[in-house]
Motif scaffolding. Structure first.
Motif, PDB file in Angstrom:
ATOM      1  N   PRO A 163      29.699 -40.504 -26.533  1.00  0.00           N
ATOM      2  CA  PRO A 163      29.121 -39.461 -27.476  1.00  0.00           C
ATOM      3  C   PRO A 163      28.211 -40.277 -28.474  1.00  0.00           C
ATOM      4  O   PRO A 163      27.185 -39.624 -28.641  1.00  0.00           O
ATOM      5  N   LEU A 164      28.418 -41.497 -28.705  1.00  0.00           N
ATOM      6  CA  LEU A 164      27.155 -42.205 -29.550  1.00  0.00           C
ATOM      7  C   LEU A 164      25.948 -42.466 -28.988  1.00  0.00           C
ATOM      8  O   LEU A 164      25.003 -42.120 -29.637  1.00  0.00           O
ATOM      9  N   GLN A 165      26.077 -42.492 -27.557  1.00  0.00           N
ATOM     10  CA  GLN A 165      24.895 -42.522 -26.854  1.00  0.00           C
ATOM     11  C   GLN A 165      23.961 -41.521 -27.011  1.00  0.00           C
ATOM     12  O   GLN A 165      22.898 -41.393 -27.271  1.00  0.00           O
ATOM     13  N   ARG A 166      24.815 -40.189 -26.665  1.00  0.00           N
ATOM     14  CA  ARG A 166      24.086 -38.837 -26.641  1.00  0.00           C
ATOM     15  C   ARG A 166      23.474 -38.516 -28.138  1.00  0.00           C
ATOM     16  O   ARG A 166      22.554 -38.141 -28.395  1.00  0.00           O
ATOM     17  N   ASP A 167      24.468 -38.919 -29.132  1.00  0.00           N
ATOM     18  CA  ASP A 167      23.697 -38.610 -30.369  1.00  0.00           C
ATOM     19  C   ASP A 167      22.328 -39.643 -30.724  1.00  0.00           C
ATOM     20  O   ASP A 167      21.623 -39.083 -31.363  1.00  0.00           O
ATOM     21  N   LEU A 168      22.501 -40.615 -30.304  1.00  0.00           N
ATOM     22  CA  LEU A 168      21.412 -41.568 -30.342  1.00  0.00           C
ATOM     23  C   LEU A 168      20.037 -41.259 -29.662  1.00  0.00           C
ATOM     24  O   LEU A 168      18.980 -41.073 -30.133  1.00  0.00           O
ATOM     25  N   ASP A 169      20.478 -40.611 -28.408  1.00  0.00           N
ATOM     26  CA  ASP A 169      19.263 -39.980 -27.588  1.00  0.00           C
ATOM     27  C   ASP A 169      18.779 -38.885 -28.214  1.00  0.00           C
ATOM     28  O   ASP A 169      17.475 -38.544 -28.450  1.00  0.00           O
ATOM     29  N   ARG A 170      19.739 -37.853 -28.972  1.00  0.00           N
ATOM     30  CA  ARG A 170      19.060 -36.766 -29.653  1.00  0.00           C
ATOM     31  C   ARG A 170      18.291 -37.067 -30.875  1.00  0.00           C
ATOM     32  O   ARG A 170      17.243 -36.583 -31.042  1.00  0.00           O
ATOM     33  N   VAL A 171      18.523 -38.343 -31.715  1.00  0.00           N
ATOM     34  CA  VAL A 171      17.843 -38.416 -32.745  1.00  0.00           C
ATOM     35  C   VAL A 171      16.404 -39.332 -32.307  1.00  0.00           C
ATOM     36  O   VAL A 171      15.708 -39.000 -32.940  1.00  0.00           O
ATOM     37  N   ARG A 203      14.781 -38.512 -29.691  1.00  0.00           N
ATOM     38  CA  ARG A 203      13.807 -37.586 -29.494  1.00  0.00           C
ATOM     39  C   ARG A 203      13.262 -36.630 -30.634  1.00  0.00           C
ATOM     40  O   ARG A 203      12.212 -36.387 -30.620  1.00  0.00           O
ATOM     41  N   ARG A 204      14.139 -36.749 -31.589  1.00  0.00           N
ATOM     42  CA  ARG A 204      13.686 -35.564 -32.635  1.00  0.00           C
ATOM     43  C   ARG A 204      12.752 -36.782 -33.347  1.00  0.00           C
ATOM     44  O   ARG A 204      11.893 -36.028 -34.087  1.00  0.00           O
ATOM     45  N   LEU A 205      13.048 -37.942 -33.678  1.00  0.00           N
ATOM     46  CA  LEU A 205      12.164 -38.673 -34.453  1.00  0.00           C
ATOM     47  C   LEU A 205      10.851 -39.155 -33.695  1.00  0.00           C
ATOM     48  O   LEU A 205      10.249 -39.963 -34.164  1.00  0.00           O
ATOM     49  N   ARG A 206      10.772 -38.987 -32.442  1.00  0.00           N
ATOM     50  CA  ARG A 206       9.772 -39.446 -31.603  1.00  0.00           C
ATOM     51  C   ARG A 206       9.610 -40.991 -31.320  1.00  0.00           C
ATOM     52  O   ARG A 206       8.592 -41.622 -31.559  1.00  0.00           O
ATOM     53  N   LEU A 207      10.717 -41.546 -31.330  1.00  0.00           N
ATOM     54  CA  LEU A 207      11.029 -43.070 -31.278  1.00  0.00           C
ATOM     55  C   LEU A 207      11.550 -43.131 -29.803  1.00  0.00           C
ATOM     56  O   LEU A 207      12.611 -43.204 -29.581  1.00  0.00           O
ATOM     57  N   GLU A 254      13.529 -41.318 -42.337  1.00  0.00           N
ATOM     58  CA  GLU A 254      14.405 -41.114 -41.202  1.00  0.00           C
ATOM     59  C   GLU A 254      14.623 -42.128 -40.108  1.00  0.00           C
ATOM     60  O   GLU A 254      15.525 -42.740 -39.662  1.00  0.00           O
ATOM     61  N   ARG A 255      13.401 -42.461 -39.729  1.00  0.00           N
ATOM     62  CA  ARG A 255      13.205 -43.744 -38.548  1.00  0.00           C
ATOM     63  C   ARG A 255      14.003 -45.132 -39.379  1.00  0.00           C
ATOM     64  O   ARG A 255      14.551 -45.673 -38.500  1.00  0.00           O
ATOM     65  N   SER A 256      13.556 -45.169 -40.479  1.00  0.00           N
ATOM     66  CA  SER A 256      13.816 -46.542 -41.093  1.00  0.00           C
ATOM     67  C   SER A 256      15.556 -46.713 -41.390  1.00  0.00           C
ATOM     68  O   SER A 256      16.084 -47.614 -40.981  1.00  0.00           O
TER      69      SER A 256
END
Length: 832
Positions: free
Chosen positions: A397-405, A407-411, A431-433
C-alpha cells in the motif's frame, strides 16, 4: 523428428529442448527466439522463482517496459529481498514474450524464492566476508540476488574464461562476442549454438563438478522435478531456457527419490513477489543486485539493431557528442566506421566489437582524449534507461500511495541524475519538498539535498534526484510503518525519537520533522527532547544539539510551522550551556580544546539565530481575546528574550576570554567573537593580544591564542590586513620567539596562516616586509598597496558612490533632490 544430428544439435522429440544461455546476452536472446520459432514447443520453462508464475501475464501489458526485475521479499522482513533482473535483450524475457504472443504456457522452474530468501539469511555474513573474484561471468549465475551472488563468489572456475582460453582468447568477453553475439539471425541451424554450448559445458561439469558450490545441486534437483512434471503434462514438447552451466545437470538421468531427498528440510520464509523497474546502470554492476555485464547499452544496441550495427552506433555517438557542443561531422562517423572495421580485421575478429568501436571513437571523434570518451561510456555503453511496470502489478500500500503522490506532483522517477530547484513559497514545490523529506526520514533516499546556487534563503531548496532499483525494497521495508507516506513517516519519526541514544540525534530528528511537516510526530519528539535535555549534563552534547534546534525555528515563516515548543526548549538549552560552558573549558588538552572551540563557534551562531527568530515564535502566543495588543506584547517579550540571550552569551565570552585556566585557542576565539559583534573595542582587543603575546606567556599558549583569534575560516587574515596594531603585535611576538621554541609552535602557526587565501597571504607578506607604521608613507609616496591609511579618505570614498548607485538601482533619481542626497549620505556612511 530425430533426437540429434551430426552437429550434436538436440531437436524436439528426444526429451525436452534445453536452451542453455548466457543471462543478458543479446546473441543468446536472438538464438532463443529463433529456436522457439523453429521448435514451436507446447510449454516454455524458464529459470526463475515459481512464485512469479502469476506475474508472467503482466509482461504483455503495454505499460511494461524493460529493464524490469522480479522482486521477492520476506513478508515479515521486507528488507530481506532478492531480484531477478530482465532486460529487453535477456533470453528469459524473450522466452516470456514469445510464449505470451503464441499463447503457450510459461512457467518458472528454479528453486522457490521462499527458500532462496531463507538461504540468503543464513549466508549473509559469509557473503559480506567473501572477496570479489575477478572474471566471474553469468553462466555460473542463476539469478541476480544476494544468495546467487554468493554462488558466483564461491565458483572456483569461470566457465567462459576456460572456454575462451581453450579457443586461444585472452578475453572471455571478446570470445563470447565473436562466437555468439556476432552471429546473425539466419546463421545456420537454429539449434546448433545450444548443442555446442551443451557439449562444452558438459566437459566443464565433468572436470569441475558443481564449481565448488553444493547449492547448485539443490537448485538443479528442483528444476529436474519441474521438467518431469511438465513432460507428464505436455510430453516432449517442452522447451527449457536456463543458464548454460545447468544444462548438463538437467540432461543427467537421476531418480525422483534422489532429487526430492536433496530438497528435504530446506529452510523457508513467507515471501511476496512483484515487478519493479530496473536500470541499465544496475545491470552493469557486478556485486550486490547487479547482473555483472559491462555494457548493457551496447548489448541493447546489438539486440535492437541487427543490421549495420557499427554504422548506427557511430551515429549515436556522434549525436551525443554534438549535443555536448563537440565538433563531430559526418566525415568523422565514416572515418570511425572504417577504423573500427580495420581494427577488427587486424585482430582477426569477424565484426568490430565494443573494443574496436571504442578505440575508433577515441581516435577519430575524441582526439585521443578519454574525457569525452567517459561521457560516451556513461551515456551509451552503460546508459540511463529506467524500465516501467504497469499499475496493475502487485505492490505494498505504501508504494501505491507513493505512486499516486508522484503522479500528482509530476515527480517522475528517473535513472538519470538531475537537480530540482524548489521555491517553498509555491504550494506544489512545498509539497514536493515535504515528500522528499518524508522519504528520507523513511530511509528512501530518492533525493539528496544540496546547496542552492541561486539563493541562501530558507524559501529555496535544491535536490539531486536519482531513482535506484533498490529503493523499491526500501519502500517495501518502510511499509511496516504505515500505508501512506505521511502516516509511515510519522510512525518512523516517533520510533526513532524513542530509540535515539544522543541528544543531538533527537534535535536533528525534530528538524527533519519540521522539514517534512509531521505535526503529529512533533509532540512525541519534543517530549523525548525535553526529557533528554533535562538529564544530559554534558556541555558538549548540549552544544551539538542547539544548532539544529535553532535552525528549525527559521522554518516557521516559510512553511507556516508552529515552532513555539522548539523555541522554549532551545532557550532552555542555551541557558544551561551558558552556565556549564566556563567550567567545561578548564583543564583541556589540545585535542579537546580544539573540539570545544568548534562547540563555541556553533553556539555563537545558534544564539545569533535565536535572537533573530521572529518574536511570535519565541514568546507565548496571545491568548484568545487578546487580539493585536496581545500579539504586540508577545513580540516585545520575544524581542526582550532575544536581547537577553545575546547579552548573557556576551558575558560568557568575556569570562572565557579572561580566565587563564581556559586553553588559549578558546580564549582567542572568545575575544574574536566579541570583537566581531561589536562588544569589544579594537583597543581592548589589542590590549588582550599584547598581554597574551608578552614574553611571560609560553610560546605554545601564545600560538594557540593566535589560532583561536585569527585562525581557520574566521576571516582573521583580513582582520590583520586592516588592523595594523594587531599585525604588529603578531609580528613582534613571532620575531621574539626563542629558537628552541620556534620548532614547537611552527606547525600550529602554519595551520593558522595556510588557511588564508593566497591574496591575503601575499598582502600580509608585503605589509610585514615594509614594517609596521609604513602604510601611510607608502600610500603618500604612491608606492606599495594603495587604499590603506590611518584615517578614511573622503575623496576616495565619494568616488565609488556613482557605481554603488548604479548597482543598487538608485540612478533613476535626478541626483539633486533630497532623496538623492539622503541616499548618498547613507551610502557614504555604509562605506565608512
Amino acid at each position: 523428428m530425430t533426437g540429434a544430428d551430426e552437429s550434436g544439435s538436440r531437436r524436439p522429440g528426444a526429451g525436452p529442448l534445453l536452451l542453455g544461455v548466457r543471462h543478458h546476452g543479446p546473441g543468446s536472446a536472438r538464438a532463443v527466439r529463433a529456436a522457439l520459432a523453429a521448435a514451436r514447443p507446447q510449454a516454455v520453462l524458464i529459470e526463475g522463482p515459481p512464485e512469479a508464475d502469476s506475474l508472467i501475464p503482466l509482461a504483455a501489458d503495454e505499460d511494461m517496459r524493460p529493464p524490469v526485475a522480479l522482486l521477492a521479499h520476506a513478508v515479515d522482513e521486507p528488507g530481506r529481498s532478492a531480484f531477478w533482473p530482465l532486460a529487453e535483450f535477456s533470453p528469459e524475457w524473450v522466452a516470456i514474450r514469445w510464449a505470451l504472443e503464441h499463447d503457450v504456457p510459461a512457467r518458472f522452474i528454479d528453486l522457490p524464492a521462499t527458500h532462496t530468501l531463507a538461504w540468503g539469511k543464513d549466508t549473509e555474513e559469509a557473503l559480506n566476508d567473501a572477496p570479489e573474484r575477478p572474471g566471474a561471468r553469468e553462466p555460473a549465475v542463476v539469478c541476480e540476488d544476494d544468495d546467487m551472488h554468493a554462488t558466483r563468489l564461491a565458483v572456483r572456475v569461470d566457465p567462459l574464461a576456460v572456454l575462451a582460453e581453450t579457443a586461444g582468447y585472452d578475453d572471455p568477453e571478446r570470445w563470447w562476442e565473436d562466437v555468439v553475439e556476432h552471429r546473425g539471425p539466419g546463421d545456420g541451424d537454429a539449434f546448433a549454438p545450444f548443442g555446442a554450448l551443451e557439449e562444452a559445458m558438459g566437459a566443464l561439469r565433468e572436470t569441475y563438478g558443481s564449481g565448488g558450490h553444493d547449492r547448485d545441486l539443490v537448485r538443479e534437483a528442483h528444476m529436474r522435478l519441474q521438467v518431469r512434471a511438465a513432460q507428464r503434462e505436455f510430453g516432449d514438447g517442452v522447451a527449457v531456457v536456463c543458464g548454460a552451466w545447468h544444462v548438463p545437470a538437467l540432461r543427467r538421468k537421476t531418480t525422483v527419490v534422489a532429487d526430492r531427498a536433496l530438497l528435504k528440510g530446506l529452510p523457508k520464509v513467507k515471501a511476496d513477489m512483484t515487478w519493479v523497474p530496473w536500470t541499465h546502470r544496475r545491470l552493469s554492476r557486478v556485486s550486490g543486485y547487479g547482473a555483472g555485464i559491462d555494457s548493457p547499452g551496447w548489448y541493447g544496441h546489438l539486440f535492437g539493431v541487427p543490421d549495420r550495427p557499427v554504422e548506427r552506433w557511430m551515429t549515436k555517438v556522434a549525436g551525443l557528442l554534438r549535443a555536448e557542443d563537440r565538433l563531430v561531422s559526418s566525415a568523422h562517423v565514416i572515418e570511425a566506421v572504417r577504423l573500427a572495421e580495420t581494427l577488427a580485421a587486424m585482430r582477426g575478429r569477424p565484426l568490430p566489437g565494443l573494443s574496436e568501436t571504442t578505440d575508433a571513437v577515441r581516435s577519430v571523434m575524441c582526439d585521443g582524449s578519454d574525457v569525452p570518451l567517459a561521457l560516451v561510456h556513461d551515456r551509451l555503453v552503460v546508459g540511463d534507461v529506467l524500465g516501467e511496470v504497469p499499475r496493475s502489478a502487485p505492490a505494498v500500500p505504501l508504494q501505491r500511495d507513493l505512486d499516486r503522490v508522484q503522479r500528482r506532483l509530476r515527480l517522475k522517477p528517473e535513472a538519470l541524475e538531475r537537480e530540482l530547484e524548489l521555491d517553498l513559497r509555491k504550494e506544489t514545490d512545498a509539497e514536493r519538498s515535504r515528500l522528499l523529506h518524508r522519504l528520507r526520514l523513511l530511509g528512501v533516499a530518492w533525493g539528496e539535498p544540496v546547496a542552492s546556487r541561486g539563493s541562501t534563503g530558507t524559501f529555496r531548496e535544491t535536490w539531486r534526484l536519482r531513482w535506484e532499483p533498490e529503493l523499491s525494497v526500501r519502500v517495501a521495508e518502510a511499509g511496516v510503518w504505515g500505508t501512506t507516506v505521511p502516516a509511515a513517516a510519522t510512525a518512523k519519526a516517533e520510533a526513532d525519537a524513542v530509540a535515539a541514544q544522543a541528544l543531538a540525534e533527537v534535535t536533528a530528528l525534530a528538524e527533519r520533522c519540521l522539514l517534512a511537516e509531521l505535526p503529529d510526530a512533533l509532540p512525541v519528539v519534543m517530549r523525548v527532547l525535553a526529557d533528554r535535555a533535562a538529564l544530559d549534563a554534558d556541555v558538549g552534547h548540549l552544544a551539538q544539539a542547539l544548532p539544529a534546534l535553532v535552525r528549525s525555528l527559521r522554518y516557521g515563516d516559510v512553511r507556516g510551522t508552529d515552532t513555539q515548543a522548539l523555541a522554549e526548549v532551545a532557550a532552555g538549552l542555551a541557558e544551561r550551556i551558558f552556565v556549564g560552558l566556563p567550567p567545561a573549558c578548564a583543564a583541556l588538552d589540545a585535542h579537546a580544546a580544539d573540539e570545544m572551540r568548534r562547540h563555541v563557534d556553533a553556539v555563537h551562531g545558534a544564539v545569533g539565530l535565536l535572537g533573530d527568530v521572529p518574536a511570535g515564535d519565541v514568546s507565548a502566543p496571545a491568548a484568545p481575546g487578546q487580539g493585536e495588543a496581545g500579539a504586540a506584547g508577545g513580540a516585545c517579550a520575544g524581542g526582550h528574550r532575544g536581547r537577553r540571550l545575546r547579552g548573557r552569551w556576551s558575558a560568557v565570552l568575556r569570562v572565557l576570554s579572561g580566565r587563564d585556566s581556559v586553553p588559549g585557542v578558546i580564549r582567542g576565539r572568545a575575544v574574536r567573537l566579541l570583537l566581531d559583534d561589536g562588544e569589544l573595542a579594537h583597543d581592548e582587543a589589542a590590549r588582550l593580544m599584547g598581554l597574551v603575546l608578552s614574553p611571560g606567556t609560553p610560546p605554545q599558549d601564545a600560538a594557540a591564542w593566535i589560532e583561536g583569534f585569527v585562525g581557520g575560516g574566521s576571516g582573521g587574515g583580513m582582520l590583520l590586513v586592516h588592523d595594523e596594531r594587531l599585525l604588529g603585535l603578531v609580528d613582534a611576538w613571532l620575531t621574539g620567539v626563542p629558537a628552541e621554541a620556534f620548532t614547537d609552535v611552527l606547525p600550529l602557526l602554519r595551520r593558522t596562516f595556510s588557511a588564508y587565501e593566497p591574496g591575503v597571504r601575499r598582502t600580509l607578506g608585503e605589509l610585514v616586509r615594509r614594517g609596521p607604521g609604513a602604510r601611510g608613507s607608502a600610500t603618500t609616496a604612491g608606492s606599495g598597496i594603495p587604499g590603506f591609511a590611518a584615517d578614511l579618505d573622503p575623496g576616495r570614498a565619494d568616488a565609488v558612490l556613482p557605481v554603488l548607485r548604479l548597482l543598487l538601482g538608485l540612478d533613476g533619481d535626478e541626483g539633486t533632490g533630497n532623496n538623492a542626497t539622503e541616499d548618498d549620505n547613507n551610502l557614504a556612511e555604509a562605506g565608512r
